[in-house]
Design a protein around this motif. Sequence first.
Motif, PDB file in Angstrom:
ATOM      1  N   THR A  56      11.942  -1.945   4.332  1.00 33.64           N
ATOM      2  CA  THR A  56      11.683  -2.062   2.896  1.00 33.64           C
ATOM      3  C   THR A  56      11.266  -0.727   2.291  1.00 33.64           C
ATOM      4  N   LEU A  57      10.360  -0.028   2.965  1.00 33.99           N
ATOM      5  CA  LEU A  57       9.854   1.233   2.418  1.00 33.99           C
ATOM      6  C   LEU A  57      10.920   2.319   2.412  1.00 33.99           C
ATOM      7  N   LEU A  58      11.769   2.344   3.439  1.00 34.79           N
ATOM      8  CA  LEU A  58      12.851   3.334   3.446  1.00 34.79           C
ATOM      9  C   LEU A  58      13.800   3.087   2.274  1.00 34.79           C
ATOM     10  N   THR A  59      14.101   1.815   2.028  1.00 36.76           N
ATOM     11  CA  THR A  59      14.966   1.478   0.895  1.00 36.76           C
ATOM     12  C   THR A  59      14.289   1.832  -0.421  1.00 36.76           C
ATOM     13  N   THR A 118      12.308   6.364  -5.626  1.00 37.50           N
ATOM     14  CA  THR A 118      11.664   7.678  -5.764  1.00 37.50           C
ATOM     15  C   THR A 118      12.580   8.840  -5.440  1.00 37.50           C
ATOM     16  N   GLY A 119      13.696   8.571  -4.754  1.00 32.34           N
ATOM     17  CA  GLY A 119      14.592   9.658  -4.386  1.00 32.34           C
ATOM     18  C   GLY A 119      14.136  10.458  -3.188  1.00 32.34           C
ATOM     19  N   LEU A 120      13.048  10.051  -2.531  1.00 32.45           N
ATOM     20  CA  LEU A 120      12.559  10.747  -1.349  1.00 32.45           C
ATOM     21  C   LEU A 120      13.303  10.243  -0.112  1.00 32.45           C
ATOM     22  N   PRO A 121      13.526  11.101   0.871  1.00 35.53           N
ATOM     23  CA  PRO A 121      14.212  10.641   2.091  1.00 35.53           C
ATOM     24  C   PRO A 121      13.352   9.711   2.936  1.00 35.53           C
ATOM     25  N   LEU A 122      12.021   9.890   2.869  1.00 37.25           N
ATOM     26  CA  LEU A 122      11.106   9.079   3.668  1.00 37.25           C
ATOM     27  C   LEU A 122       9.935   8.633   2.795  1.00 37.25           C
ATOM     28  N   LEU A 178       0.825  -1.214   0.000  1.00 37.32           N
ATOM     29  CA  LEU A 178       0.000   0.000   0.000  1.00 37.32           C
ATOM     30  C   LEU A 178       0.853   1.255   0.000  1.00 37.32           C
ATOM     31  N   PHE A 179       1.852   1.275   0.866  1.00 36.37           N
ATOM     32  CA  PHE A 179       2.600   2.517   1.035  1.00 36.37           C
ATOM     33  C   PHE A 179       3.697   2.694  -0.005  1.00 36.37           C
TER      34      PHE A 179
END
Length: 808
Positions: free
Chosen positions: A755-758, A764-768, A482-483
Amino acid sequence: MRTRGASAGIFVALAFAATLVGACGVLLESALRAHAPVERFGAATAVVTGPQSVTGKMKRLGEEPEEQSRPLTGRAAVPIATAAKLRAVPGVRDVVADVSFPVLLSSGRTMTGHGWESAALRPYTLSTGRAPQAPDEVVLSRSSGVAPGAVVRMQIDGTPRPYRVSGLVADGPESVFFTTATAAALNGSPGRADALAVLGDAGADALREAAPGLTVATGAARGDAEDPAVAAARPDIVELAASFGGVAVMTALVVVGGLIVLSVRERSRELALLRAVGATPGQVRGRVVRETVRIAGAAAPAGGLLSLGAGAGMHASMIRKGVLPDGFGLSLGPLPALAAVAITLLAAAATAFLASLRVSRIRPVEALGESAAEPATLPRWRVITGAVFLVIGLNALGFSAGATGPAASASIGGLVISLIIATAFLGPLVARCGNRVLGRAARAVSPVSGRMAQHAAGAAALRAGSLITPVALAVAFAGVQLFAQTTVVHATQVQARDGNRADQVVVAAGPGLPAGVAGAVRRVAGVTAATPVKRTTAVMAVKELGEKNLRSLNGSGIGADAAATMDPDVSSGRLGDLRGATVALSRDVAGGLGTGSTARLWLGDGTSVTARVVAIYDRGLGFGDVLLPHDLVAAHSSSPLDDRVLVRGQADLRAVTAAYTGTRVLSPEDFQANLSQEVRLQGFVSRLVVAAITGFILIGLVTTLALATAARRREFALLRLVGATRRQVLRMLRLEAVIVLGTGIAAGALIAAVTLLTFAAAVTGLPLPSIPPLTCAAVLACVAGSGAAAILLPARAVLRPRTSPTLS
């Protein structure tokens, strides 16, 4: 199985597993067999078109080059001169050079324009009036509601022009028929047609010999020549269905396997007694496997039948949401159901066999003693296997952190599965760690009941480990799927917003903007730049995991003044150098290519170009992976229309919108809102399958927890006999549920977070990552609430007041 509850739980889990696997199989079979419906070419024996796919040999590490193919999203034009060669084939009665182009009526209605000779292909019949004879005459479909003799204004390749309706044809696909010469001129490709439709009884092989290098479609494949959208969507749906089918199988193994393992463990006294009275290990294993397969033999066919309806429902939802083109047909054959039955039976037998190994290996003299208490330590093979999967997951984590684009996305799935399997094998160790932390909190809340809860959870670490696994799986799977999607949507919004330099955006309510709109906007006082943007798909060899693979890349053809209206965050090169045979690539697909190097691409009509790379940019999600010169894309597209025009300057554009039908001006904020909606729709399939798999995980979770609680009847009775009240036992269970569910949720949340942080950093290049609080709370509440209910409701039934507690 021995108890009805265990049998019913395993039956439900296996039936749902078969339904889920079979539904993915229905999508897979539909994609493999999908063809657009044959409508206009119904009277044609065969349809000759340009190549409908591109093929290239890709190098493999340590292997021979592999031939790969990707479909084209546009039509590849064919020389009309080829029709003479086809007419010479024995059995050919006639060959019709068919052209197609969008037509927008002044009412806002969109139709497709053709030459009059194409009317013989359906065949259409004149119901009123006559065929068109002059350049300003047309024949419309009867459903248009326009009477013969009326004058209608139509927008094709410029401002609307008047045409007189000379006749009407019977109902069919909504079409506008011009004279053959007029249609050829409006199509914009002199001497070329979209397709050559063959009338007669000629064989396909003879036609291929007469038209070497072209595609000859017969039977159902004629629909792909009519509408290439279905063929273009086919590989992505095959990939998606196979991917989610694999995830469904792995999930079924974890969920059903944990349930069977728990059921066998609760029967350990019975199976130990069989060993004590002389049963061999093979007899014990055979008994467990036969009983499980007997349940699976009833559950799998039921799930297989349900999977056909579930697959049809998923297909209908995707059509309704516009994820699949309207012509993407549904195939309901027996193969998906049979495959689901076979996979479910194999999974049930394999997990039952593995679950029975420990009990069957116990020596007869030790059997009853072994069954009375859980071993203090995990078997060495289980620790080693869990450690191996943990190392695999950490390696995938390291690779994902250093990779970009498709390679990073591909490694994310392996990361989640590896960590979940490691959790399943090391579950008792995770349970003990959670018990130390949460058990102290439980004792602080209630010294007596908390100590009982901590002791109960710690004394049965194997059982707690079996309960933690489905909880962690539910949280990790739902959270990641989802996220990850919300993170992509957010990153796309951020990149598109930060890269926008336009003050206004001109868009079309119909099929697109005529080429003259950009020029008309540019001539308005106050406009400093007007950039036409035309969406396209280019095929290119992309380097992934050290190997090259053909990929269909979304991109745009942009005007020469694009640098004034968009900022894709160019890290090297210049966007202003996009002219001629050049290309700008996103960093995600550049794969080591730099400015000045060359890349081979196939454009929308299959034309191969060797383009010089003039820029590398970082905002690939917001602008697509490929940016090409607008003129190059327009010359190799099946439609001459643009998608939008980016305008720099706050000029009044009402004169332009009044001159062109269906044209309107949006603010950048409104345009970004529409773009976000398109991105969300692209993730609809993922959300649909995620909902199904997460629902299956929750069913397995509830069944596992309910079975484990109901099997503790003797434990609860003993507590009552030594003086514990019903309220104390229930309070103990509530605190124990907090310990077990809390540990499982923490493990799943940790896997999802890693997983989502990676994913956020690499893809996406986003920090979070972007995690909507309400959605996150809903996932946690759903898992925790269903788990707590599965523990407490059976316990209340077991502890229902009786005359006296009993150990039986």
